[in-house]
Motif scaffolding. Structure first.
Motif, PDB file in Angstrom:
ATOM      1  N   PHE A  11      29.270   4.719   4.717  1.00 15.76           N
ATOM      2  CA  PHE A  11      28.292   5.592   4.085  1.00 15.76           C
ATOM      3  C   PHE A  11      27.100   5.843   4.997  1.00 15.76           C
ATOM      4  N   SER A  12      26.493   7.001   4.798  1.00 16.57           N
ATOM      5  CA  SER A  12      25.172   7.275   5.367  1.00 16.57           C
ATOM      6  C   SER A  12      24.392   8.043   4.321  1.00 16.57           C
ATOM      7  N   THR A  13      23.096   7.768   4.230  1.00 15.16           N
ATOM      8  CA  THR A  13      22.272   8.492   3.265  1.00 15.16           C
ATOM      9  C   THR A  13      20.844   8.569   3.759  1.00 15.16           C
ATOM     10  N   ASP A  14      20.255   9.746   3.578  1.00 18.33           N
ATOM     11  CA  ASP A  14      18.839   9.938   3.879  1.00 18.33           C
ATOM     12  C   ASP A  14      18.007   9.920   2.606  1.00 18.33           C
ATOM     13  N   CYS A  15      18.640   9.637   1.478  1.00 12.78           N
ATOM     14  CA  CYS A  15      17.925   9.620   0.204  1.00 12.78           C
ATOM     15  C   CYS A  15      16.825   8.558   0.271  1.00 12.78           C
ATOM     16  N   PRO A  16      15.571   8.942   0.075  1.00  9.39           N
ATOM     17  CA  PRO A  16      14.466   7.996   0.286  1.00  9.39           C
ATOM     18  C   PRO A  16      14.506   6.771  -0.612  1.00  9.39           C
ATOM     19  N   ASN A  92      23.094   2.183 -15.683  1.00 11.88           N
ATOM     20  CA  ASN A  92      23.009   1.665 -14.315  1.00 11.88           C
ATOM     21  C   ASN A  92      23.825   2.522 -13.351  1.00 11.88           C
ATOM     22  N   VAL A  93      23.586   3.822 -13.438  1.00 12.41           N
ATOM     23  CA  VAL A  93      24.317   4.781 -12.609  1.00 12.41           C
ATOM     24  C   VAL A  93      23.308   5.669 -11.885  1.00 12.41           C
ATOM     25  N   ILE A  94      23.532   5.847 -10.587  1.00 12.09           N
ATOM     26  CA  ILE A  94      22.743   6.782  -9.783  1.00 12.09           C
ATOM     27  C   ILE A  94      23.700   7.820  -9.213  1.00 12.09           C
ATOM     28  N   ILE A  95      23.455   9.073  -9.544  1.00 11.65           N
ATOM     29  CA  ILE A  95      24.310  10.173  -9.114  1.00 11.65           C
ATOM     30  C   ILE A  95      23.498  11.075  -8.193  1.00 11.65           C
ATOM     31  N   GLY A  96      24.068  11.440  -7.079  1.00 19.05           N
ATOM     32  CA  GLY A  96      23.369  12.256  -6.093  1.00 19.05           C
ATOM     33  C   GLY A  96      23.323  13.727  -6.456  1.00 19.05           C
ATOM     34  N   GLU A  97      23.061  14.539  -5.467  1.00 23.60           N
ATOM     35  CA  GLU A  97      22.904  15.974  -5.652  1.00 23.60           C
ATOM     36  C   GLU A  97      24.250  16.700  -5.554  1.00 23.60           C
ATOM     37  N   LYS A  98      24.367  17.767  -6.331  1.00 22.90           N
ATOM     38  CA  LYS A  98      25.523  18.675  -6.285  1.00 22.90           C
ATOM     39  C   LYS A  98      26.832  17.940  -6.541  1.00 22.90           C
ATOM     40  N   LEU A 107      31.566   6.501 -16.056  1.00 20.15           N
ATOM     41  CA  LEU A 107      30.907   5.814 -14.941  1.00 20.15           C
ATOM     42  C   LEU A 107      30.053   4.679 -15.465  1.00 20.15           C
ATOM     43  N   LYS A 108      30.032   3.556 -14.734  1.00 17.56           N
ATOM     44  CA  LYS A 108      29.097   2.473 -15.051  1.00 17.56           C
ATOM     45  C   LYS A 108      28.779   1.685 -13.793  1.00 17.56           C
ATOM     46  N   ASN A 109      27.524   1.254 -13.694  1.00 16.55           N
ATOM     47  CA  ASN A 109      27.044   0.444 -12.565  1.00 16.55           C
ATOM     48  C   ASN A 109      27.592   0.929 -11.225  1.00 16.55           C
ATOM     49  N   SER A 110      27.300   2.158 -10.905  1.00 16.37           N
ATOM     50  CA  SER A 110      27.844   2.770  -9.694  1.00 16.37           C
ATOM     51  C   SER A 110      26.816   3.691  -9.049  1.00 16.37           C
ATOM     52  N   ILE A 111      27.047   3.953  -7.761  1.00 12.22           N
ATOM     53  CA  ILE A 111      26.261   4.940  -7.029  1.00 12.22           C
ATOM     54  C   ILE A 111      27.213   5.994  -6.479  1.00 12.22           C
ATOM     55  N   LEU A 112      26.915   7.241  -6.792  1.00  9.93           N
ATOM     56  CA  LEU A 112      27.625   8.370  -6.210  1.00  9.93           C
ATOM     57  C   LEU A 112      26.622   9.108  -5.332  1.00  9.93           C
ATOM     58  N   LEU A 113      26.952   9.290  -4.074  1.00  7.43           N
ATOM     59  CA  LEU A 113      26.056  10.014  -3.174  1.00  7.43           C
ATOM     60  C   LEU A 113      26.232  11.514  -3.394  1.00  7.43           C
ATOM     61  N   ASN A 114      25.955  12.345  -2.429  1.00  5.77           N
ATOM     62  CA  ASN A 114      25.907  13.791  -2.670  1.00  5.77           C
ATOM     63  C   ASN A 114      27.282  14.461  -2.611  1.00  5.77           C
ATOM     64  N   HIS A 115      27.439  15.515  -3.393  1.00  5.26           N
ATOM     65  CA  HIS A 115      28.647  16.352  -3.382  1.00  5.26           C
ATOM     66  C   HIS A 115      29.904  15.594  -3.830  1.00  5.26           C
ATOM     67  N   VAL A 116      29.737  14.553  -4.594  1.00  5.26           N
ATOM     68  CA  VAL A 116      30.887  13.775  -5.077  1.00  5.26           C
ATOM     69  C   VAL A 116      31.483  14.462  -6.300  1.00  5.26           C
ATOM     70  N   GLN A 117      32.812  14.434  -6.398  1.00  6.82           N
ATOM     71  CA  GLN A 117      33.484  15.031  -7.550  1.00  6.82           C
ATOM     72  C   GLN A 117      34.392  14.009  -8.231  1.00  6.82           C
ATOM     73  N   VAL A 118      34.114  13.757  -9.511  1.00 10.78           N
ATOM     74  CA  VAL A 118      35.005  12.969 -10.375  1.00 10.78           C
ATOM     75  C   VAL A 118      35.243  13.835 -11.623  1.00 10.78           C
ATOM     76  N   PRO A 119      36.057  14.881 -11.490  1.00 12.48           N
ATOM     77  CA  PRO A 119      36.034  15.991 -12.446  1.00 12.48           C
ATOM     78  C   PRO A 119      36.983  15.911 -13.635  1.00 12.48           C
ATOM     79  N   HIS A 120      37.991  15.020 -13.603  1.00 16.28           N
ATOM     80  CA  HIS A 120      38.988  15.051 -14.673  1.00 16.28           C
ATOM     81  C   HIS A 120      39.519  13.651 -14.982  1.00 16.28           C
ATOM     82  N   TYR A 121      39.137  13.078 -16.102  1.00 19.84           N
ATOM     83  CA  TYR A 121      39.761  11.848 -16.610  1.00 19.84           C
ATOM     84  C   TYR A 121      39.704  10.699 -15.597  1.00 19.84           C
ATOM     85  N   ASN A 122      38.556  10.490 -15.002  1.00 22.06           N
ATOM     86  CA  ASN A 122      38.405   9.440 -13.992  1.00 22.06           C
ATOM     87  C   ASN A 122      37.601   8.268 -14.543  1.00 22.06           C
TER      88      ASN A 122
END
Length: 222
Positions: A11-16, A92-98, A107-122
């Protein structure tokens, strides 16, 4: 093939408000116990450009939330992200942009960075998904061993995590095929594609195609 498991290798992130946590954590599973506290701190202090839509739920600009989506706080949602009908955020979920959180995805206790897709029954529990990671319909990040023992990461060596619940770690641009199940502690490297209907455990290298647990091939340059 090198089975990379370190945070900076996936991973890499510039999120402050995430950068320090990611930089200080050598391995991504070390981040998981910190999510709850980070969420509480962000909710208390606020984030520039974010606003509360209800107590404990902080969102950026242009977030779209369907009427039938359920959000249990604390939760942080980045700008231009969409929660579709039936999405379920369990706290306890942090979801990024777009990002896209879709129909019946949980979702639970997770971090999704930017442009992540979990669109159907995940299902995404106790997991971290890198930029542009994608989960095909019905793919699952299982987070609890059947015997309830602590999760061990099976890479080039055995990594004792000391944690009972760990889902998966999807590196940037990882793509998980429809109907796949990643067993607790599975790591998918950057730019790696997993075939549909796969059942996986362990660490899989970057820039690869995972056809099955024991058949992994390196991607050919385009």
């Amino acid at each position: 093939m090198n089975k990379k498991v370190k945070t900076k290798e996936l991973f890499s992130t510039d999120c402050p408000f995430l950068k320090d946590l990611f930089e200080k954590s050598e391995y991504p599973w070390q981040i998981l116990p910190e999510i709850k506290g980070l969420c509480a701190k962000l909710i208390e202090n606020g984030i520039d450009g974010y606003h509360f839509i209800e107590e404990g739920v902080l969102v950026g600009e242009n977030v779209k939330i369907a009427k039938t989506a359920t959000i249990e706080p604390p939760c942080i949602i980045g700008k231009d992200t969409e929660l579709r009908p039936g999405a379920f955020i369990r706290g306890n979920v942090i979801i990024g942009e777009k990002c896209v959180i879709g129909n019946s995805s949980e979702l639970k206790n997770s971090i999704l960075l930017n442009h992540v897709q979990v669109p159907h029954y995940n299902y995404v529990g106790d997991s971290i998904l890198g930029d542009y990671a994608h989960m095909g319909a019905g793919s699952i990040l299982s987070n609890l061993k059947s015997g309830g023992k602590n999760v061990v990461i099976h890479g080039d060596k055995e990594y004792e995590t000391g944690l009972r619940k760990i889902g998966g770690f999807l590196g940037e641009h990882a793509d998980i095929g429809c109907g796949s199940v990643l067993n607790p502690g599975t790591v998918i490297g950057k730019n790696t594609q997993v075939y549909p209907l796969s059942m996986l455990r362990g660490v899989f290298p970057e820039n690869s195609i995972v056809k099955s647990q024991d058949k992994v091939v390196e991607k050919r340059p385009e």
